[in-house]
Design a protein around this motif. Structure first.
Motif, PDB file in Angstrom:
ATOM      1  N   ASP A   1      53.062 -16.379 -34.031  1.00  0.00           N
ATOM      2  CA  ASP A   1      51.661 -16.758 -33.840  1.00  0.00           C
ATOM      3  C   ASP A   1      51.479 -17.568 -32.658  1.00  0.00           C
ATOM      4  O   ASP A   1      50.867 -18.754 -32.652  1.00  0.00           O
ATOM      5  CB  ASP A   1      51.050 -17.680 -34.936  1.00  0.00           C
ATOM      6  N   ALA A   2      52.116 -17.221 -31.468  1.00  0.00           N
ATOM      7  CA  ALA A   2      52.109 -17.852 -30.191  1.00  0.00           C
ATOM      8  C   ALA A   2      51.095 -17.557 -29.274  1.00  0.00           C
ATOM      9  O   ALA A   2      51.198 -17.992 -27.846  1.00  0.00           O
ATOM     10  CB  ALA A   2      53.464 -17.422 -29.764  1.00  0.00           C
ATOM     11  N   TYR A   3      50.241 -16.725 -29.629  1.00  0.00           N
ATOM     12  CA  TYR A   3      48.990 -16.363 -28.659  1.00  0.00           C
ATOM     13  C   TYR A   3      48.227 -17.672 -28.383  1.00  0.00           C
ATOM     14  O   TYR A   3      47.956 -17.711 -27.196  1.00  0.00           O
ATOM     15  CB  TYR A   3      48.103 -15.216 -29.098  1.00  0.00           C
ATOM     16  N   ASN A   4      47.968 -18.500 -29.122  1.00  0.00           N
ATOM     17  CA  ASN A   4      47.171 -19.558 -28.997  1.00  0.00           C
ATOM     18  C   ASN A   4      47.205 -20.717 -29.931  1.00  0.00           C
ATOM     19  O   ASN A   4      47.849 -20.304 -31.167  1.00  0.00           O
ATOM     20  CB  ASN A   4      45.676 -19.192 -28.565  1.00  0.00           C
ATOM     21  N   ALA A   5      46.957 -21.855 -29.851  1.00  0.00           N
ATOM     22  CA  ALA A   5      46.853 -22.963 -30.711  1.00  0.00           C
ATOM     23  C   ALA A   5      45.761 -23.995 -30.540  1.00  0.00           C
ATOM     24  O   ALA A   5      45.747 -24.317 -29.394  1.00  0.00           O
ATOM     25  CB  ALA A   5      48.457 -23.362 -30.764  1.00  0.00           C
ATOM     26  N   ASN A   6      45.308 -24.365 -31.571  1.00  0.00           N
ATOM     27  CA  ASN A   6      44.630 -25.693 -31.529  1.00  0.00           C
ATOM     28  C   ASN A   6      44.756 -26.528 -32.985  1.00  0.00           C
ATOM     29  O   ASN A   6      45.721 -25.891 -33.721  1.00  0.00           O
ATOM     30  CB  ASN A   6      42.915 -25.263 -31.566  1.00  0.00           C
ATOM     31  N   PRO A   7      44.137 -27.523 -33.124  1.00  0.00           N
ATOM     32  CA  PRO A   7      44.545 -28.327 -34.164  1.00  0.00           C
ATOM     33  C   PRO A   7      44.218 -27.948 -35.492  1.00  0.00           C
ATOM     34  O   PRO A   7      45.159 -27.902 -36.480  1.00  0.00           O
ATOM     35  CB  PRO A   7      43.650 -29.589 -33.980  1.00  0.00           C
ATOM     36  N   THR A   8      43.078 -27.002 -35.658  1.00  0.00           N
ATOM     37  CA  THR A   8      42.880 -26.284 -36.962  1.00  0.00           C
ATOM     38  C   THR A   8      43.870 -25.095 -37.131  1.00  0.00           C
ATOM     39  O   THR A   8      44.443 -25.131 -38.160  1.00  0.00           O
ATOM     40  CB  THR A   8      41.603 -25.786 -36.817  1.00  0.00           C
ATOM     41  N   SER A   9      44.126 -24.633 -36.169  1.00  0.00           N
ATOM     42  CA  SER A   9      45.000 -23.220 -36.508  1.00  0.00           C
ATOM     43  C   SER A   9      46.473 -23.710 -36.802  1.00  0.00           C
ATOM     44  O   SER A   9      47.022 -23.117 -37.395  1.00  0.00           O
ATOM     45  CB  SER A   9      44.897 -22.221 -35.227  1.00  0.00           C
ATOM     46  N   MET A  10      46.659 -24.625 -35.954  1.00  0.00           N
ATOM     47  CA  MET A  10      48.212 -25.305 -35.973  1.00  0.00           C
ATOM     48  C   MET A  10      48.363 -25.793 -37.382  1.00  0.00           C
ATOM     49  O   MET A  10      49.239 -25.393 -38.082  1.00  0.00           O
ATOM     50  CB  MET A  10      48.294 -26.341 -34.942  1.00  0.00           C
ATOM     51  N   HIS A  11      47.491 -26.462 -38.246  1.00  0.00           N
ATOM     52  CA  HIS A  11      47.754 -27.114 -39.481  1.00  0.00           C
ATOM     53  C   HIS A  11      47.793 -25.956 -40.512  1.00  0.00           C
ATOM     54  O   HIS A  11      48.633 -25.953 -41.441  1.00  0.00           O
ATOM     55  CB  HIS A  11      46.747 -27.957 -39.683  1.00  0.00           C
ATOM     56  N   GLU A  12      46.897 -24.946 -40.263  1.00  0.00           N
ATOM     57  CA  GLU A  12      46.925 -23.575 -41.066  1.00  0.00           C
ATOM     58  C   GLU A  12      48.051 -22.845 -41.314  1.00  0.00           C
ATOM     59  O   GLU A  12      48.777 -22.730 -42.280  1.00  0.00           O
ATOM     60  CB  GLU A  12      45.937 -22.759 -40.764  1.00  0.00           C
ATOM     61  N   ALA A  13      48.680 -22.910 -39.746  1.00  0.00           N
ATOM     62  CA  ALA A  13      49.880 -22.084 -39.993  1.00  0.00           C
ATOM     63  C   ALA A  13      51.022 -22.819 -40.332  1.00  0.00           C
ATOM     64  O   ALA A  13      52.055 -22.344 -41.228  1.00  0.00           O
ATOM     65  CB  ALA A  13      50.348 -21.766 -38.320  1.00  0.00           C
ATOM     66  N   LEU A  14      51.192 -24.033 -40.274  1.00  0.00           N
ATOM     67  CA  LEU A  14      52.111 -25.081 -40.887  1.00  0.00           C
ATOM     68  C   LEU A  14      51.909 -24.988 -42.324  1.00  0.00           C
ATOM     69  O   LEU A  14      53.071 -24.831 -43.056  1.00  0.00           O
ATOM     70  CB  LEU A  14      52.086 -26.393 -40.362  1.00  0.00           C
ATOM     71  N   GLU A  15      50.869 -25.101 -42.932  1.00  0.00           N
ATOM     72  CA  GLU A  15      50.543 -25.077 -44.334  1.00  0.00           C
ATOM     73  C   GLU A  15      51.363 -23.717 -45.086  1.00  0.00           C
ATOM     74  O   GLU A  15      51.946 -23.587 -46.126  1.00  0.00           O
ATOM     75  CB  GLU A  15      49.275 -25.111 -44.770  1.00  0.00           C
ATOM     76  N   ASN A  16      50.888 -22.767 -44.096  1.00  0.00           N
ATOM     77  CA  ASN A  16      51.328 -21.343 -44.644  1.00  0.00           C
ATOM     78  C   ASN A  16      52.985 -21.325 -44.548  1.00  0.00           C
ATOM     79  O   ASN A  16      53.501 -20.564 -45.405  1.00  0.00           O
ATOM     80  CB  ASN A  16      50.719 -20.202 -43.727  1.00  0.00           C
ATOM     81  N   LEU A  17      53.433 -21.875 -43.466  1.00  0.00           N
ATOM     82  CA  LEU A  17      54.895 -22.114 -43.431  1.00  0.00           C
ATOM     83  C   LEU A  17      55.412 -22.702 -44.546  1.00  0.00           C
ATOM     84  O   LEU A  17      56.481 -22.374 -45.383  1.00  0.00           O
ATOM     85  CB  LEU A  17      55.262 -22.467 -42.348  1.00  0.00           C
ATOM     86  N   SER A  18      54.822 -23.898 -44.968  1.00  0.00           N
ATOM     87  CA  SER A  18      55.284 -24.644 -46.197  1.00  0.00           C
ATOM     88  C   SER A  18      55.423 -23.836 -47.643  1.00  0.00           C
ATOM     89  O   SER A  18      56.078 -24.113 -48.297  1.00  0.00           O
ATOM     90  CB  SER A  18      54.412 -25.826 -46.331  1.00  0.00           C
TER      91      SER A  18
ATOM     92  N   GLY B   1      49.396 -15.319 -43.991  1.00  0.00           N
ATOM     93  CA  GLY B   1      48.660 -16.640 -44.022  1.00  0.00           C
ATOM     94  C   GLY B   1      47.382 -16.428 -44.709  1.00  0.00           C
ATOM     95  O   GLY B   1      46.507 -15.805 -44.517  1.00  0.00           O
ATOM     96  N   ARG B   2      47.253 -17.397 -45.598  1.00  0.00           N
ATOM     97  CA  ARG B   2      45.681 -17.476 -46.316  1.00  0.00           C
ATOM     98  C   ARG B   2      44.555 -17.671 -45.404  1.00  0.00           C
ATOM     99  O   ARG B   2      43.497 -17.344 -45.650  1.00  0.00           O
ATOM    100  CB  ARG B   2      45.816 -18.770 -47.200  1.00  0.00           C
ATOM    101  N   TYR B   3      44.862 -18.185 -44.167  1.00  0.00           N
ATOM    102  CA  TYR B   3      43.772 -18.450 -43.265  1.00  0.00           C
ATOM    103  C   TYR B   3      43.247 -17.119 -42.674  1.00  0.00           C
ATOM    104  O   TYR B   3      42.033 -17.105 -42.188  1.00  0.00           O
ATOM    105  CB  TYR B   3      44.311 -19.456 -42.041  1.00  0.00           C
ATOM    106  N   ASN B   4      43.821 -16.237 -42.892  1.00  0.00           N
ATOM    107  CA  ASN B   4      43.498 -14.633 -42.518  1.00  0.00           C
ATOM    108  C   ASN B   4      42.438 -14.079 -43.647  1.00  0.00           C
ATOM    109  O   ASN B   4      41.755 -13.246 -43.369  1.00  0.00           O
ATOM    110  CB  ASN B   4      44.513 -13.681 -42.054  1.00  0.00           C
ATOM    111  N   TYR B   5      42.103 -14.709 -44.462  1.00  0.00           N
ATOM    112  CA  TYR B   5      41.520 -14.212 -45.772  1.00  0.00           C
ATOM    113  C   TYR B   5      39.989 -14.089 -45.419  1.00  0.00           C
ATOM    114  O   TYR B   5      39.258 -13.323 -45.629  1.00  0.00           O
ATOM    115  CB  TYR B   5      41.568 -15.335 -46.873  1.00  0.00           C
ATOM    116  N   GLN B   6      39.473 -15.133 -44.617  1.00  0.00           N
ATOM    117  CA  GLN B   6      38.101 -15.073 -44.249  1.00  0.00           C
ATOM    118  C   GLN B   6      37.897 -13.987 -43.210  1.00  0.00           C
ATOM    119  O   GLN B   6      36.822 -13.443 -43.189  1.00  0.00           O
ATOM    120  CB  GLN B   6      37.564 -16.353 -43.807  1.00  0.00           C
ATOM    121  N   ASN B   7      38.939 -13.987 -42.519  1.00  0.00           N
ATOM    122  CA  ASN B   7      38.753 -12.592 -41.306  1.00  0.00           C
ATOM    123  C   ASN B   7      38.454 -11.282 -42.169  1.00  0.00           C
ATOM    124  O   ASN B   7      37.820 -10.327 -42.053  1.00  0.00           O
ATOM    125  CB  ASN B   7      39.822 -12.690 -40.590  1.00  0.00           C
ATOM    126  N   VAL B   8      39.345 -11.119 -43.315  1.00  0.00           N
ATOM    127  CA  VAL B   8      39.350  -9.819 -43.865  1.00  0.00           C
ATOM    128  C   VAL B   8      37.886  -9.764 -44.673  1.00  0.00           C
ATOM    129  O   VAL B   8      37.304  -8.783 -44.597  1.00  0.00           O
ATOM    130  CB  VAL B   8      40.540  -9.864 -45.012  1.00  0.00           C
TER     131      VAL B   8
END
Length: 457
Positions: A322-339, A270-277
């Motif tokens: 990625d089932a530990y938790n979910a909110n609107p922001t993380s849900m959309h990021e995960a779906l974009e990554n899936l796409s 997931g690209r969303y992990n980029y900022q964590n790195v």
């Protein structure tokens, strides 16, 4: 009993326990009072199990046995004890908060800083008004740095945690839509998370700014000790510029700044992990860890606990757990990554996003709208919110057990990617064994795993 006297008891019995079932000989037991249980009821059992003392809030107990230490409020006593102990620690204390990525960023920072220091870090997600004090009370003389994760579901909670932990530096991973029931709005999220840099500004601490987050940049750019992100110029000796080189199936990041450049491979999806790195690299360089050590530490990180884990099954079937938790922001990021996943077939098992208050219907509708715009992704939905909104459009199930029963009747095509994501209490991690069994069947299936009952193109 005053704070100083309680601290003397702690110095002789530094292991804290709040669960009588987990008491070890010599522990200091705190009888915390919660909504469902009163720890005072279990104080005697804690002593029988070997606790040296029990901190209680019932004065009648203290008259029965000298091993009972009376305080008016056991939670407040625990927090004050943690503050006292923290103030006897002279090393850096780095605080991490934000909507998404707190735990991953904390774990990455822990690995990075351990390349040079003895580090104490929050275990798991013990990041609340009890977990933060318990973490601070684990500080020992050998520790040189502390990393404290801070979570919140309402305003004022980060302020309390920061006052207890007294961080010398800190960062906010991002600002997103989560716990809206407590925060009220994304602006409320911003105000709550900003309680960390407010504390740092008060005490002269350093703030690391995620320059890619527009809200954080607008509010805290002038205060930031250093910045990290994708778009700013590296105009400060400590600023870091990042670039995503590869995002499928695993993330690779190029880091430039502080007189160095390094390509950092990861096992994260997931690209969303980029900022964590990038945040972990920033903290490492700030603390003087060589960039080669930072690279090796981040590359060694293996996601766990159902956070952005890629599980490779038979027949080229990959599951993103990625089932530990979910909110609107993380849900959309995960779906974009899936796409963007390279697999031929793509599926999503999604659970409700909880604690959204009045925004519950709106945010779940937004997920459904996203699915409609991506007809190549088929979905199974679980939970009351999704079931109320899309019972005729997508297969919906009230519980994860019902969903699993349905899964057992299906087939998974070869070369598939399946995202599993939902709020923690939905317990979607339970579907993984069923997916493993289906992959082991070895039957190629040319159609979809499950098909929506209706598509709006």
């Amino acid at each position: 009993m005053n704070r100083k006297l309680l601290y003397r008891y702690f110095l002789h019995h530094p292991n804290i326990c709040t669960d009588n079932r987990k008491v070890q000989p010599g522990d200091l037991f705190f009888a915390l009072v919660g909504d469902k249980h009163d720890g005072n009821d279990y104080a005697a059992l804690a002593l029988e199990a070997g606790a040296a003392y029990a901190v209680v809030s019932r004065p009648e107990l203290a008259r029965q046995d000298e091993r009972y230490l009376y305080v008016p409020d056991t939670l407040r006593a625990l927090q004050e004890l943690a503050y006292t102990h923290r103030m006897n620690f002279t090393g850096p204390v780095i605080a991490i908060t934000g909507t998404n990525g707190k735990t991953t960023t904390k774990e990455l920072c822990d690995l990075v800083l351990k390349q040079k220091y003895e580090v104490l870090a929050t275990e798991g997600n013990l990041n609340n008004h009890i977990g933060v004090p318990l973490t601070l009370l684990r500080l020992r003389p050998e520790h040189e740095v502390a990393i404290i994760e801070m979570g919140a579901s309402a305003k004022g909670e980060i302020k309390l945690l920061a006052a207890i932990a007294q961080p010398t530096a800190g960062l906010i991973t991002n600002i997103g839509k989560a716990h809206l029931e407590g925060f009220g709005s994304i602006e409320g999220v911003m105000e709550a998370k900003s309680e960390l840099p407010e504390q740092l500004r008060k005490t002269g601490g350093d703030f690391f700014l995620n320059d890619d987050d527009e809200r954080l940049r607008a509010r805290w750019s002038d205060f930031a000790r250093l910045k990290y992100g994708s778009h700013h110029s590296v105009d400060h000796p400590l600023d870091l510029l990042g670039k995503v080189l590869i995002d499928q199936p695993h993330l690779t990041v190029l880091v430039t700044g502080m007189g160095t450049q390094e390509m950092i491979p990861t096992s994260l999806t997931g690209r969303y992990n980029y900022q964590n790195v990038l945040a972990a690299a920033t903290v490492g360089l700030y603390m003087g860890v060589p960039i080669a050590n930072i690279r090796n530490a981040i590359a060694s990180y293996a996601p766990n606990n159902n956070r952005s884990q890629i599980e490779q099954l038979h027949r080229e079937i990959n599951v993103i757990m990625d089932a530990y938790n979910a909110n609107p922001t993380s849900m959309h990021e995960a779906l974009e990554n899936l796409s963007e996943a390279p697999e031929q077939h793509k599926y999503a098992i999604l659970g409700d996003m909880l604690e959204l208050g009045n925004a519950t219907e709106e945010e779940h509708q937004a997920v459904l709208q996203w699915l409609r715009r991506h007809p190549d992704i088929s979905a199974l939905l679980c939970g009351k919110a999704f079931s109320a909104l899309a019972p005729e459009e997508y297969p919906c199930y009230g519980t994860v057990e019902e969903l699993i029963q349905h899964l057992q009747e299906l087939r998974i095509p070869d070369d598939s990617c399946i995202l599993v994501k939902g709020s923690r209490s939905i317990r979607l991690e339970k579907v993984f064994p069923a997916l493993e069994d289906l992959a082991l069947e070895g039957k190629s299936y040319e159609g979809r795993l499950w098909v929506s009952r209706h598509r709006t193109e």
